[in-house]
Design a protein around this motif. Structure first.
Motif, PDB file in Angstrom:
ATOM      1  N   LYS A 167       0.857  -1.183   0.000  1.00 51.37           N
ATOM      2  CA  LYS A 167       0.000   0.000   0.000  1.00 51.37           C
ATOM      3  C   LYS A 167       0.892   1.231   0.000  1.00 51.37           C
ATOM      4  CE  LYS A 167      -2.397  -0.773   3.810  1.00 51.37           C
ATOM      5  NZ  LYS A 167      -3.467  -0.638   4.839  1.00 51.37           N
ATOM      6  N   ILE A 168       0.585   2.191  -0.838  1.00 51.62           N
ATOM      7  CA  ILE A 168       1.317   3.452  -0.860  1.00 51.62           C
ATOM      8  C   ILE A 168       0.812   4.355   0.257  1.00 51.62           C
ATOM      9  CG2 ILE A 168       1.635   5.587  -2.175  1.00 51.62           C
ATOM     10  CD1 ILE A 168       1.787   3.918  -4.697  1.00 51.62           C
ATOM     11  N   VAL A 189       1.207  -5.348   2.393  1.00 43.63           N
ATOM     12  CA  VAL A 189      -0.187  -5.589   2.778  1.00 43.63           C
ATOM     13  C   VAL A 189      -0.303  -6.782   3.721  1.00 43.63           C
ATOM     14  CG1 VAL A 189      -1.153  -4.549   0.696  1.00 43.63           C
ATOM     15  CG2 VAL A 189      -0.630  -7.000   0.728  1.00 43.63           C
ATOM     16  N   ASN A 190       0.698  -7.654   3.744  1.00 46.10           N
ATOM     17  CA  ASN A 190       0.670  -8.819   4.631  1.00 46.10           C
ATOM     18  C   ASN A 190       1.367  -8.559   5.960  1.00 46.10           C
ATOM     19  OD1 ASN A 190      -0.738 -10.581   2.857  1.00 46.10           O
ATOM     20  ND2 ASN A 190       1.124 -10.847   1.664  1.00 46.10           N
ATOM     21  N   GLU A 195      -3.114  -2.958   8.510  1.00 44.68           N
ATOM     22  CA  GLU A 195      -4.460  -2.385   8.577  1.00 44.68           C
ATOM     23  C   GLU A 195      -4.496  -1.026   9.267  1.00 44.68           C
ATOM     24  OE1 GLU A 195      -7.279  -3.377   7.098  1.00 44.68           O
ATOM     25  OE2 GLU A 195      -5.920  -4.774   6.097  1.00 44.68           O
ATOM     26  N   LYS A 196      -3.459  -0.704  10.029  1.00 44.15           N
ATOM     27  CA  LYS A 196      -3.425   0.588  10.730  1.00 44.15           C
ATOM     28  C   LYS A 196      -2.921   1.715   9.841  1.00 44.15           C
ATOM     29  CE  LYS A 196      -0.794  -0.406  14.263  1.00 44.15           C
ATOM     30  NZ  LYS A 196      -0.144  -0.369  15.598  1.00 44.15           N
ATOM     31  N   PHE A 197      -2.320   1.382   8.689  1.00 41.37           N
ATOM     32  CA  PHE A 197      -1.650   2.384   7.867  1.00 41.37           C
ATOM     33  C   PHE A 197      -2.428   2.653   6.582  1.00 41.37           C
ATOM     34  CE2 PHE A 197       1.575   0.727  10.639  1.00 41.37           C
ATOM     35  CZ  PHE A 197       2.379   1.824  10.938  1.00 41.37           C
ATOM     36  N   HIS A 198      -2.828   3.926   6.406  1.00 41.16           N
ATOM     37  CA  HIS A 198      -3.601   4.319   5.229  1.00 41.16           C
ATOM     38  C   HIS A 198      -3.022   5.546   4.530  1.00 41.16           C
ATOM     39  CE1 HIS A 198      -6.620   1.433   6.518  1.00 41.16           C
ATOM     40  NE2 HIS A 198      -6.554   1.981   7.725  1.00 41.16           N
ATOM     41  N   ASP A 199      -2.251   6.365   5.252  1.00 36.17           N
ATOM     42  CA  ASP A 199      -1.686   7.586   4.672  1.00 36.17           C
ATOM     43  C   ASP A 199      -0.432   7.959   5.457  1.00 36.17           C
ATOM     44  OD1 ASP A 199      -1.432   9.984   3.135  1.00 36.17           O
ATOM     45  OD2 ASP A 199      -3.623  10.049   2.934  1.00 36.17           O
ATOM     46  N   PHE A 206       2.041   5.946  14.249  1.00 37.91           N
ATOM     47  CA  PHE A 206       2.330   4.600  14.743  1.00 37.91           C
ATOM     48  C   PHE A 206       3.809   4.229  14.689  1.00 37.91           C
ATOM     49  CE2 PHE A 206      -2.149   4.246  13.255  1.00 37.91           C
ATOM     50  CZ  PHE A 206      -2.723   3.978  14.490  1.00 37.91           C
ATOM     51  N   LYS A 207       4.613   4.966  13.948  1.00 34.13           N
ATOM     52  CA  LYS A 207       6.058   4.727  13.914  1.00 34.13           C
ATOM     53  C   LYS A 207       6.785   6.058  14.115  1.00 34.13           C
ATOM     54  CE  LYS A 207       5.962   0.588  10.970  1.00 34.13           C
ATOM     55  NZ  LYS A 207       6.671  -0.379  11.808  1.00 34.13           N
TER      56      LYS A 207
END
Length: 314
Positions: A167-168, A189-190, A195-199, A206-207
């Protein structure tokens, strides 16, 4: 269609010249074949389809896995924490992965305290090209003549030659010798936390510290070799997912134009097996013949890697 295929359990074939290394079982839609010794100028990692046909890592692996979900294929060139500067060879037939050579020496990235080698799994998006004859509207610089670079920030250390779905999340614009050298921030993606990262803001959340470390790494990694600090467009600001996807899509269009012979491709080898209507398309038999025509590895010794030396910079 590829996104609907079940993952296949295949054997990754390892070869040194005519001698085979013990195979390792992986989950992938692609095979790899290793020739020559790692850390030698002869080393090459070729890609194959599950049918055993040679393919181009640059041209034959599709960029997009699932367009509505914005999932993309990433080719892993450099596993996290390693130092050897591996890259898709854009000028060689079928575009294997090899180690970069500068001034007659194999290239290794220095350790800059507190980091060991690369701080992400590093690689490229296939079927993208940063056109060196086209100025970017945002940076006012031309492209760097390579596929778009990718930094994967997940928790797993991946292997050279892995093809993963990512995911970008965002993008950084490095300016290298007056050329735009985009760095796309992604996550596998695996990955357990995907699932926590979208943008890009999710990376900050989170990091914490990872984006600052990324900017600092790219700023300083050439300094131990006596070069000045690298510069960035947008004052080093990371742009968001939407901006990054637009850059990747534009680079994909540039690649299409190159593969359809609609622009100057310079010394890049555009030979491929799967790109429909491309004038550079060849048969699997022709691809095998091209690779078998390459001189056999000389079995030269591995070079001294200097991977344990640390650099402390102000």
């Amino acid at each position: 269609m590829r996104a609907l295929l079940p993952l296949l359990s295949v054997v990754r074939g390892w070869r040194v010249g005519a001698a085979a290394r013990p195979p390792r079982r992986v989950m992938s839609l692609y095979l790899t074949e290793e020739r020559g010794l790692p850390h030698s100028e002869d080393y090459r990692l070729f890609f194959k389809s599950v049918a055993g046909h040679y393919i181009s890592a640059f041209h034959d692996i599709p960029l997009k896995v699932d367009s509505p979900k914005n999932l993309f294929n990433m080719v892993v060139e450099i596993p996290r924490w390693t130092n050897a500067k591996m890259e898709i060879s854009t000028e060689e037939p079928m575009n294997p992965i090899k180690q970069d050579v500068k001034s007659g020496k194999l290239r290794f990235i220095p350790n800059i305290f507190p980091h060991k080698g690369y701080i992400w799994n590093y690689g490229a998006f296939p079927q993208t090209w940063e056109d060196p004859y086209q100025k970017d509207k945002d940076t006012n610089c031309t492209g760097d003549n390579d596929p778009v670079d990718v930094c994967e920030i997940g928790s797993k250390v991946l292997s050279r030659g892995d093809v993963i779905q990512v995911k970008i999340l965002g993008i950084l614009a490095l300016i290298d010798q007056d050329a735009t050298d985009w760095k796309i921030i992604t996550i596998n993606v695996n990955d357990p936390e995907a699932e926590k990262f979208h943008d890009i803001d999710d990376v900050k959340k989170f990091k914490p510290g990872y984006l600052e470390a990324t900017l600092n790494w790219f700023r300083l990694y050439k300094v131990p070799d006596g070069k000045p600090e690298n510069k960035f467009a947008f004052n080093g600001e990371f742009k968001n997912k939407a901006f990054a996807i637009e850059v990747v899509n534009n680079a994909h269009e540039c690649w299409k134009a190159m593969l359809m012979k609609k622009c100057d491709h310079g010394a890049i080898s555009c030979t491929n097996v799967h790109v429909c209507d491309s004038p550079f398309r060849c048969s699997p038999e022709e691809a095998r013949s091209l690779i078998e025509s390459v001189p056999a590895p000389s079995m030269s010794k591995e070079v001294s890697k200097e991977e344990e030396r640390w650099h402390f910079l102000d």
